[in-house]
Write a protein that holds these residues in place. Structure first.
Motif, PDB file in Angstrom:
ATOM      1  N   ALA A  27       0.810  -1.221   0.000  1.00 25.98           N
ATOM      2  CA  ALA A  27       0.000   0.000   0.000  1.00 25.98           C
ATOM      3  C   ALA A  27       0.842   1.269   0.000  1.00 25.98           C
ATOM      4  O   ALA A  27       0.295   2.376  -0.070  1.00 25.98           O
ATOM      5  N   LEU A  28       2.164   1.141   0.073  1.00 26.49           N
ATOM      6  CA  LEU A  28       3.020   2.320   0.188  1.00 26.49           C
ATOM      7  C   LEU A  28       2.851   3.329  -0.961  1.00 26.49           C
ATOM      8  O   LEU A  28       2.829   4.542  -0.712  1.00 26.49           O
ATOM      9  N   PRO A  29       2.748   2.883  -2.215  1.00 30.80           N
ATOM     10  CA  PRO A  29       2.563   3.892  -3.279  1.00 30.80           C
ATOM     11  C   PRO A  29       1.307   4.731  -3.096  1.00 30.80           C
ATOM     12  O   PRO A  29       1.340   5.963  -3.270  1.00 30.80           O
ATOM     13  N   ASP A  30       0.174   4.101  -2.756  1.00 27.08           N
ATOM     14  CA  ASP A  30      -1.060   4.854  -2.531  1.00 27.08           C
ATOM     15  C   ASP A  30      -0.938   5.787  -1.332  1.00 27.08           C
ATOM     16  O   ASP A  30      -1.439   6.916  -1.346  1.00 27.08           O
ATOM     17  N   MET A  31      -0.270   5.323  -0.271  1.00 24.93           N
ATOM     18  CA  MET A  31      -0.054   6.169   0.904  1.00 24.93           C
ATOM     19  C   MET A  31       0.755   7.411   0.531  1.00 24.93           C
ATOM     20  O   MET A  31       0.411   8.537   0.930  1.00 24.93           O
ATOM     21  N   ALA A  32       1.836   7.198  -0.210  1.00 23.50           N
ATOM     22  CA  ALA A  32       2.707   8.321  -0.586  1.00 23.50           C
ATOM     23  C   ALA A  32       1.941   9.357  -1.405  1.00 23.50           C
ATOM     24  O   ALA A  32       2.106  10.568  -1.215  1.00 23.50           O
ATOM     25  N   ARG A  33       1.074   8.880  -2.287  1.00 22.61           N
ATOM     26  CA  ARG A  33       0.328   9.794  -3.149  1.00 22.61           C
ATOM     27  C   ARG A  33      -0.727  10.577  -2.369  1.00 22.61           C
ATOM     28  O   ARG A  33      -0.854  11.793  -2.507  1.00 22.61           O
ATOM     29  N   GLN A  34      -1.483   9.897  -1.518  1.00 17.45           N
ATOM     30  CA  GLN A  34      -2.575  10.558  -0.810  1.00 17.45           C
ATOM     31  C   GLN A  34      -2.102  11.423   0.347  1.00 17.45           C
ATOM     32  O   GLN A  34      -2.739  12.428   0.680  1.00 17.45           O
ATOM     33  N   LEU A  35      -0.994  11.031   0.970  1.00 19.53           N
ATOM     34  CA  LEU A  35      -0.489  11.797   2.110  1.00 19.53           C
ATOM     35  C   LEU A  35       0.577  12.810   1.698  1.00 19.53           C
ATOM     36  O   LEU A  35       1.119  13.514   2.553  1.00 19.53           O
ATOM     37  N   HIS A  36       0.880  12.867   0.400  1.00 21.85           N
ATOM     38  CA  HIS A  36       1.855  13.838  -0.134  1.00 21.85           C
ATOM     39  C   HIS A  36       3.184  13.750   0.616  1.00 21.85           C
ATOM     40  O   HIS A  36       3.695  14.745   1.153  1.00 21.85           O
ATOM     41  N   THR A  37       3.739  12.547   0.634  1.00 19.32           N
ATOM     42  CA  THR A  37       4.986  12.337   1.358  1.00 19.32           C
ATOM     43  C   THR A  37       5.926  11.482   0.525  1.00 19.32           C
ATOM     44  O   THR A  37       5.631  11.140  -0.629  1.00 19.32           O
ATOM     45  N   THR A  38       7.078  11.109   1.101  1.00 19.25           N
ATOM     46  CA  THR A  38       8.101  10.352   0.387  1.00 19.25           C
ATOM     47  C   THR A  38       8.157   8.914   0.900  1.00 19.25           C
ATOM     48  O   THR A  38       7.685   8.601   1.999  1.00 19.25           O
ATOM     49  N   PHE A  39       8.788   8.047   0.101  1.00 21.47           N
ATOM     50  CA  PHE A  39       8.943   6.660   0.512  1.00 21.47           C
ATOM     51  C   PHE A  39       9.861   6.535   1.727  1.00 21.47           C
ATOM     52  O   PHE A  39       9.682   5.644   2.551  1.00 21.47           O
ATOM     53  N   SER A  40      10.845   7.415   1.841  1.00 26.18           N
ATOM     54  CA  SER A  40      11.747   7.355   3.003  1.00 26.18           C
ATOM     55  C   SER A  40      10.988   7.629   4.297  1.00 26.18           C
ATOM     56  O   SER A  40      11.243   7.002   5.334  1.00 26.18           O
ATOM     57  N   ASP A  41      10.037   8.567   4.255  1.00 24.56           N
ATOM     58  CA  ASP A  41       9.212   8.815   5.439  1.00 24.56           C
ATOM     59  C   ASP A  41       8.303   7.619   5.724  1.00 24.56           C
ATOM     60  O   ASP A  41       8.127   7.211   6.877  1.00 24.56           O
ATOM     61  N   LEU A  42       7.737   7.066   4.657  1.00 20.58           N
ATOM     62  CA  LEU A  42       6.811   5.946   4.832  1.00 20.58           C
ATOM     63  C   LEU A  42       7.519   4.676   5.289  1.00 20.58           C
ATOM     64  O   LEU A  42       6.870   3.766   5.815  1.00 20.58           O
ATOM     65  N   GLN A  43       8.831   4.596   5.089  1.00 14.69           N
ATOM     66  CA  GLN A  43       9.553   3.425   5.568  1.00 14.69           C
ATOM     67  C   GLN A  43       9.379   3.258   7.073  1.00 14.69           C
ATOM     68  O   GLN A  43       9.360   2.145   7.596  1.00 14.69           O
ATOM     69  N   TRP A  44       9.202   4.395   7.787  1.00 16.29           N
ATOM     70  CA  TRP A  44       8.994   4.323   9.229  1.00 16.29           C
ATOM     71  C   TRP A  44       7.640   3.715   9.580  1.00 16.29           C
ATOM     72  O   TRP A  44       7.452   3.217  10.692  1.00 16.29           O
ATOM     73  N   VAL A  45       6.683   3.741   8.660  1.00 13.08           N
ATOM     74  CA  VAL A  45       5.403   3.079   8.899  1.00 13.08           C
ATOM     75  C   VAL A  45       5.617   1.583   9.079  1.00 13.08           C
ATOM     76  O   VAL A  45       4.937   0.926   9.875  1.00 13.08           O
ATOM     77  N   ILE A  46       6.584   1.039   8.361  1.00 18.32           N
ATOM     78  CA  ILE A  46       6.929  -0.382   8.489  1.00 18.32           C
ATOM     79  C   ILE A  46       7.896  -0.596   9.644  1.00 18.32           C
ATOM     80  O   ILE A  46       7.692  -1.470  10.498  1.00 18.32           O
ATOM     81  N   ASP A  47       8.962   0.210   9.680  1.00 16.07           N
ATOM     82  CA  ASP A  47      10.055  -0.045  10.613  1.00 16.07           C
ATOM     83  C   ASP A  47       9.680   0.189  12.075  1.00 16.07           C
ATOM     84  O   ASP A  47      10.110  -0.565  12.958  1.00 16.07           O
ATOM     85  N   LEU A  48       8.882   1.234  12.352  1.00 16.56           N
ATOM     86  CA  LEU A  48       8.575   1.547  13.751  1.00 16.56           C
ATOM     87  C   LEU A  48       7.742   0.431  14.385  1.00 16.56           C
ATOM     88  O   LEU A  48       7.926   0.100  15.563  1.00 16.56           O
ATOM     89  N   TYR A  49       6.835  -0.147  13.625  1.00 17.39           N
ATOM     90  CA  TYR A  49       6.030  -1.263  14.135  1.00 17.39           C
ATOM     91  C   TYR A  49       6.937  -2.429  14.543  1.00 17.39           C
ATOM     92  O   TYR A  49       6.824  -2.981  15.644  1.00 17.39           O
ATOM     93  N   ALA A  50       7.856  -2.800  13.633  1.00 10.39           N
ATOM     94  CA  ALA A  50       8.781  -3.897  13.928  1.00 10.39           C
ATOM     95  C   ALA A  50       9.713  -3.544  15.080  1.00 10.39           C
ATOM     96  O   ALA A  50      10.049  -4.397  15.918  1.00 10.39           O
ATOM     97  N   LEU A  51      10.137  -2.277  15.142  1.00 13.25           N
ATOM     98  CA  LEU A  51      11.057  -1.828  16.185  1.00 13.25           C
ATOM     99  C   LEU A  51      10.418  -1.933  17.564  1.00 13.25           C
ATOM    100  O   LEU A  51      10.994  -2.503  18.503  1.00 13.25           O
TER     101      LEU A  51
END
Length: 499
Positions: A27-51
């Protein structure tokens, strides 16, 4: 059927938290488009949960022994549901990332207590069957995450990958209140704050270092140094504390130590390479996220079937052979996928994926059941938290190590063609864009990906082999009394059960 309703409630939570490890990826591409952000920022959506999940799971397991495993499981479910709602309604990437961190806290509370709840709810043959089914759900959940994520994102939008957790959480909470009894340590001890703080820092620093990679960088070296110092503090604190969060005496039990090591390396050998395999399927072969998810479905199916079947034999079968053989099958399955060539397509990896799933199904249920049976019942939360922590750290370790190996093989393959210097773009999922600009590079790109993946599969097979050797070496040839009939173990006083 009535006696299995507690297992249904437990597996519902386990399935949700494991699906949410991988469901976000597609879902990252759709998130990046709708939230007007970058993939590097969205990487934390995955990483923080695992962390957060990796850092807190052992701490929560120890707390559950004192305050009640069902209570902590319920708190985890409610927190997970509330955070899922916040994720689904998040208006910007900052709130989404924060909500994912809270979701990780809830997931840690569930993950740390599920094994202890099963261990205290079932005994003998039924315990083996319960862990078999639980292992099957675990094996299938991570693999089907991308499929569920792709279907929800394509048909309803990315927010529904989080909102779908709400009805499942409500049902799980209602069932838990109705069918699961409370259990805890009958002689509760003081909370080990120094141990909790030092282990949380160590696990968080190590997980972040593994996620981050770039081993020669100053930041990564500093994180490793923090990990080492925090672990030293943790060991000192646990040795001096009369009521430690993790009783280090448990590590003298060769069987328990072997299961911790096997749990960590199983996660690395069986699942970590799928991250880079998905990159090949989508960015090189051009499969959609849903189709790429369907490619790994045979792995999930074989894990589910095998784990469900072996559960009935756990109470009378040596964990040495069950876990060790499963890890060997995983190693063979990983090696069977190291056959990619320039013109290879997705069917070539299916036999290896089926073997990996079968090996995981063979090993996971017995591994968990054996680890829980090897410790006194009043320490079930502690043991479950330790095993869950090792599994999470093992997965992060596998992602990091296989990522470095994959990049090395990819760079080596590119150096033999006209694609030198494209490694960063290709490992970042930009293969289709590269080929669109320069179609003549197709043979070089395909060959480089084959080289990188073959090397990663070979290392994954080596990790599985190391784990198998450790199990065959550390675990006694014959099943111990506690593994065959844990309810008769004299030193394992039964946990208190409240109506």
């Amino acid at each position: 059927m009535r006696k299995w309703w507690p297992l249904v409630a437990i597996c519902a939570g386990a399935c949700m938290l494991l699906v949410d490890v991988t469901i976000v990826n597609v879902a990252l591409p759709d998130m990046a488009r709708q939230l007007h952000t970058t993939f590097s920022d969205l990487q934390w959506v995955i990483d923080l949960y695992a962390l957060v999940l990796g850092a807190l799971v052992l701490t929560v397991g120890a707390v559950a022994d004192r305050f009640g495993r069902r209570r902590l499981y319920l708190i985890g479910l409610v927190l997970f549901a509330a955070a899922s709602l916040a994720c689904g309604l998040a208006p910007n990437v900052g709130l989404l990332i924060a909500a994912r961190g809270v979701q990780g806290v809830g997931a840690a509370a569930m993950f740390a207590t599920t094994m202890a709840l099963i261990s205290n709810t079932y005994t003998g043959r039924e315990r083996g069957m319960a862990f078999g089914i639980w292992g099957a759900v675990n094996g299938a959940a991570s693999a089907v995450g991308p499929i569920i994520g792709g279907l929800l994102t394509a048909n309803f939008g990315w927010r529904w990958i989080f909102l779908v957790n709400l009805p499942v959480s409500v049902i799980a909470v209602a069932m838990t209140l109705r069918v699961i009894g409370e259990s805890k340590d009958p002689s509760p001890r003081r909370i080990d704050l120094p141990g909790m703080a030092s282990f949380t820092v160590a696990a968080a620093a190590l997980t972040y270092a593994l996620i981050r990679g770039r081993w020669a960088s100053t930041e990564t070296i500093a994180l490793i140094a923090v990990t080492v110092v925090a672990l030293v503090v943790f060991v000192i604190a646990e040795r001096r504390n009369p009521a430690p969060m993790l009783d280090l005496k448990l590590l003298r039990n060769r069987t328990f130590t072997a299961m911790l090591l096997a749990g960590a390396l199983l996660s690395a050998a069986a699942w970590a390479a799928m991250t880079y395999q998905s990159l090949w399927l989508q960015s090189v072969l051009g499969l959609s996220a849903i189709k790429a998810g369907l490619v790994v479905l045979p792995c999930a199916a074989s894990a589910f079937i095998v784990s469900g079947q072996v559960g009935r034999f756990l109470h009378r079968t040596s964990p040495r052979w069950m876990v060790g053989s499963g890890l060997l099958v995983i190693a063979v399955g990983a090696l069977a996928q190291a056959v990619l060539r320039e013109n290879s397509s997705w069917p070539v990896v299916i036999p290896g994926l089926v073997l990996v799933g079968a090996g995981a199904g063979l090993a996971m249920a017995s591994l968990t059941s054996t680890a829980m049976s090897a410790v006194p019942r009043q320490q079930a939360g502690m043991a479950g938290g330790a095993l869950s922590a090792f599994r999470q750290l093992g997965y992060a370790f596998g992602i990091a190590v296989l990522g470095e190996v994959f990049d090395s093989g990819l760079s080596h393959g590119l150096s033999h063609g006209a694609g030198a210097g494209l490694s960063a773009a290709l490992s970042g999922g930009q293969a289709q864009a590269v080929l669109a600009r320069t179609p003549a590079l197709a043979p070089v790109v395909h060959r480089a990906f084959a080289d990188g993946l073959d090397l990663a599969y070979a290392v994954a097979a080596g990790l599985g082999l190391i784990a198998a050797v450790a199990v065959f070496t550390l675990v006694r040839p014959k099943p111990q009394a506690r593994a065959a009939a844990p309810e008769s173990e004299p030193e394992s006083a039964p946990a208190s059960v409240e109506a």
